[in-house]
Design a protein around this motif. Structure first.
Motif, PDB file in Angstrom:
ATOM      1  N   SER A  98      50.130  47.883  20.374  1.00  0.00           N
ATOM      2  CA  SER A  98      51.158  47.056  19.735  1.00  0.00           C
ATOM      3  C   SER A  98      50.770  45.575  19.819  1.00  0.00           C
ATOM      4  N   LYS A  99      51.430  44.751  19.021  1.00  0.00           N
ATOM      5  CA  LYS A  99      51.177  43.310  19.041  1.00  0.00           C
ATOM      6  C   LYS A  99      51.486  42.720  20.414  1.00  0.00           C
ATOM      7  N   ASP A 100      52.506  43.253  21.074  1.00  0.00           N
ATOM      8  CA  ASP A 100      52.872  42.744  22.398  1.00  0.00           C
ATOM      9  C   ASP A 100      51.763  43.012  23.413  1.00  0.00           C
ATOM     10  N   ILE A 101      51.169  44.193  23.334  1.00  0.00           N
ATOM     11  CA  ILE A 101      50.071  44.506  24.252  1.00  0.00           C
ATOM     12  C   ILE A 101      48.869  43.614  23.961  1.00  0.00           C
ATOM     13  N   LEU A 102      48.550  43.438  22.695  1.00  0.00           N
ATOM     14  CA  LEU A 102      47.389  42.639  22.317  1.00  0.00           C
ATOM     15  C   LEU A 102      47.552  41.166  22.673  1.00  0.00           C
ATOM     16  N   LYS A 103      48.778  40.709  22.871  1.00  0.00           N
ATOM     17  CA  LYS A 103      49.016  39.326  23.278  1.00  0.00           C
ATOM     18  C   LYS A 103      48.764  39.119  24.768  1.00  0.00           C
ATOM     19  N   GLN A 104      48.694  40.201  25.537  1.00  0.00           N
ATOM     20  CA  GLN A 104      48.528  40.076  26.976  1.00  0.00           C
ATOM     21  C   GLN A 104      47.167  39.469  27.322  1.00  0.00           C
ATOM     22  N   GLN A 105      47.157  38.633  28.341  1.00  0.00           N
ATOM     23  CA  GLN A 105      45.900  38.097  28.845  1.00  0.00           C
ATOM     24  C   GLN A 105      46.107  37.589  30.265  1.00  0.00           C
ATOM     25  N   LEU A 106      45.042  37.611  31.030  1.00  0.00           N
ATOM     26  CA  LEU A 106      45.092  37.042  32.371  1.00  0.00           C
ATOM     27  C   LEU A 106      45.183  35.525  32.255  1.00  0.00           C
ATOM     28  N   THR A 107      46.059  34.918  33.010  1.00  0.00           N
ATOM     29  CA  THR A 107      46.212  33.469  32.969  1.00  0.00           C
ATOM     30  C   THR A 107      45.260  32.804  33.957  1.00  0.00           C
ATOM     31  N   VAL A 108      45.039  31.522  33.754  1.00  0.00           N
ATOM     32  CA  VAL A 108      44.177  30.768  34.667  1.00  0.00           C
ATOM     33  C   VAL A 108      44.742  30.804  36.086  1.00  0.00           C
ATOM     34  N   ASP A 109      46.038  30.621  36.224  1.00  0.00           N
ATOM     35  CA  ASP A 109      46.647  30.630  37.557  1.00  0.00           C
ATOM     36  C   ASP A 109      46.469  31.984  38.241  1.00  0.00           C
ATOM     37  N   GLU A 110      46.615  33.070  37.471  1.00  0.00           N
ATOM     38  CA  GLU A 110      46.406  34.402  38.052  1.00  0.00           C
ATOM     39  C   GLU A 110      44.968  34.572  38.515  1.00  0.00           C
ATOM     40  N   ILE A 111      44.036  34.089  37.710  1.00  0.00           N
ATOM     41  CA  ILE A 111      42.623  34.228  38.063  1.00  0.00           C
ATOM     42  C   ILE A 111      42.285  33.363  39.271  1.00  0.00           C
ATOM     43  N   LYS A 112      42.869  32.176  39.352  1.00  0.00           N
ATOM     44  CA  LYS A 112      42.656  31.337  40.538  1.00  0.00           C
ATOM     45  C   LYS A 112      43.152  32.038  41.800  1.00  0.00           C
ATOM     46  N   THR A 113      44.287  32.713  41.682  1.00  0.00           N
ATOM     47  CA  THR A 113      44.826  33.457  42.821  1.00  0.00           C
ATOM     48  C   THR A 113      43.894  34.597  43.213  1.00  0.00           C
ATOM     49  N   ILE A 114      43.369  35.318  42.218  1.00  0.00           N
ATOM     50  CA  ILE A 114      42.421  36.408  42.490  1.00  0.00           C
ATOM     51  C   ILE A 114      41.180  35.869  43.186  1.00  0.00           C
ATOM     52  N   ILE A 115      40.619  34.786  42.662  1.00  0.00           N
ATOM     53  CA  ILE A 115      39.389  34.226  43.219  1.00  0.00           C
ATOM     54  C   ILE A 115      39.610  33.750  44.655  1.00  0.00           C
ATOM     55  N   ASP A 116      40.730  33.095  44.914  1.00  0.00           N
ATOM     56  CA  ASP A 116      41.041  32.674  46.290  1.00  0.00           C
ATOM     57  C   ASP A 116      41.161  33.872  47.216  1.00  0.00           C
TER      58      ASP A 116
END
Length: 389
Positions: free
Chosen positions: A77-95
């Protein structure tokens, strides 16, 4: 840890990238020890974490399990295709993971579509970690200066053959020129700024449209200064087997791994296998400044059986999965999954940390099941990770 069949490829990488290879060896050794000594499914930290930045892609490549003819993403669906990892989420993962320094691979879809790809790469590099990106190459020309500045370590590019064939498989005219011109520009900028990175490694999936152009593909890869070229055997599965697997998996684990439908096929590929074997053997012996390999590294009999029948069991690999101990994937919705083609969710970084998820009860139970059963019916011809470790 490293199958004997893959040793040549591993040795070449260790000579050209010794620090990278040394870290990988340590990770793989510790993870392999975990596989052998822990019966509860617990594992050492992963060697690689792949971040699916976006589902979106600007191409619709014929053989792609995501957006190809049978691609699993086409019905999203369009809603699923709009999903993406955000910069803040990735910064949290990397930390969260920076102390054990896994390799970070940026994946998609097409990762350069993500509006914050530059900041994401810099986040990874500022944490002292290696960053790779898997791309169709069409954005390289637009972003060449920024790519150099970002500190990106490696670009993994998918090449299908000469211009006419590449564009036909990619289904967008001009794709070949955009990609090749981008890499040539990148090489000019690397020379200008006296940079060795990002290195370029090229993957080429063997397909009925391009298997007669293997030598041409090697010449193109040399021309763009690739460090390595790997020909990947086509992944394909009989559709009834995929549907049966999805149903049985759902009964066992309560989730439907529908992404596997992207590799379902009604017929065997139209490939002259004897011709293919001759060309692969020829290109592997080619004297070249780049490393040329075939993956999985099957012998002639295995290649013949791979393309002439749906059922396949390797006689040169161990036919068991260790990927769950070595790598993990984080998708645009934040879900953590063991495989990129297995949409089975073991946790979500929006609800918990990656460190907690990696050895939570769900993940450990899944690893325990895989260690006991070694593989699923779809693994041998639906997942190259099955032959990597």
């Amino acid at each position: 840890m490293i199958p004997r069949k893959n040793l040549y490829r591993a040795i070449h990488k260790s000579l050209s990238q010794p620090l990278y290879a040394g870290r990988n060896l340590i990770h793989r050794t510790r993870s392999a020890i975990s596989y052998h000594i822990h019966n509860d499914g617990k594992s050492y930290w992963p060697e690689t974490i792949s971040l699916f930045l976006t589902y979106k892609c600007n191409l619709r490549c014929l053989m792609c399990g995501q957006w190809g003819e049978n691609g699993a993403f086409k019905d999203f669906s369009k809603d699923i295709l709009k999903q993406q990892l955000t910069v803040d989420e990735i910064k949290t993962i990397i930390d969260d993971v920076r102390d054990f320094k896994p390799n970070i691979t940026l994946f998609g879809g097409e990762p350069f579509i993500h509006p914050d790809w530059f900041e994401i790469i810099q986040t990874v590099k500022n944490a002292g970690m290696r960053c790779n990106i898997v791309t169709n190459g069409t954005y390289i020309q637009n972003f060449a200066e920024e790519i150099i500045e970002s500190g990106l370590d490696e670009i993994i590019f998918s090449l299908d053959g000469p211009e006419e064939i590449h564009d036909a498989i990619r289904r967008v005219p001009g794709t070949f020129k955009r990609s090749i011109n981008g890499f040539l520009l990148l090489n000019q900028l690397k020379a200008k700024y006296k940079r060795k990175k990002p290195i370029i490694n090229i993957n080429s999936t063997i397909w009925k449209e391009n298997y007669r152009n293997i030598q041409d593909t090697a010449a193109i890869a040399e021309n763009v200064g690739a460090m390595g070229l790997t020909f990947h055997h086509l992944l394909f599965l009989p559709k009834p087997e995929v549907l049966q697997f999805i149903d049985s998996f759902n009964q066992q684990f309560g989730q439907k791994p529908t992404d596997w439908i992207g590799f379902a096929s009604d017929m065997l590929p139209d490939i002259d296998v004897d011709y293919l074997i001759t060309e692969l053997n020829k290109v592997k012996k080619k004297k070249s400044p780049m490393n040329i390999s075939v993956f999985p590294n099957f012998d002639n009999d295995e290649i013949r059986r791979w393309y002439t029948q749906f059922e396949f069991t390797s006689t040169s690999y161990r036919n068991r999965c260790m990927s769950l101990w070595m790598t993990a994937y984080i998708f645009p919705d934040g879900s953590v999954r063991p495989y990129h083609s297995m949409n089975y969710i073991v946790g979500n970084i929006r609800n918990d940390t990656f460190r907690n998820i990696w050895n939570n009860d769900t993940y450990k139970a899944y690893r325990k099941y895989i260690k006991t059963h070694k593989k699923f019916t779809v693994c041998s011809k639906g997942c190259t990770e099955f032959f990597r470790y």
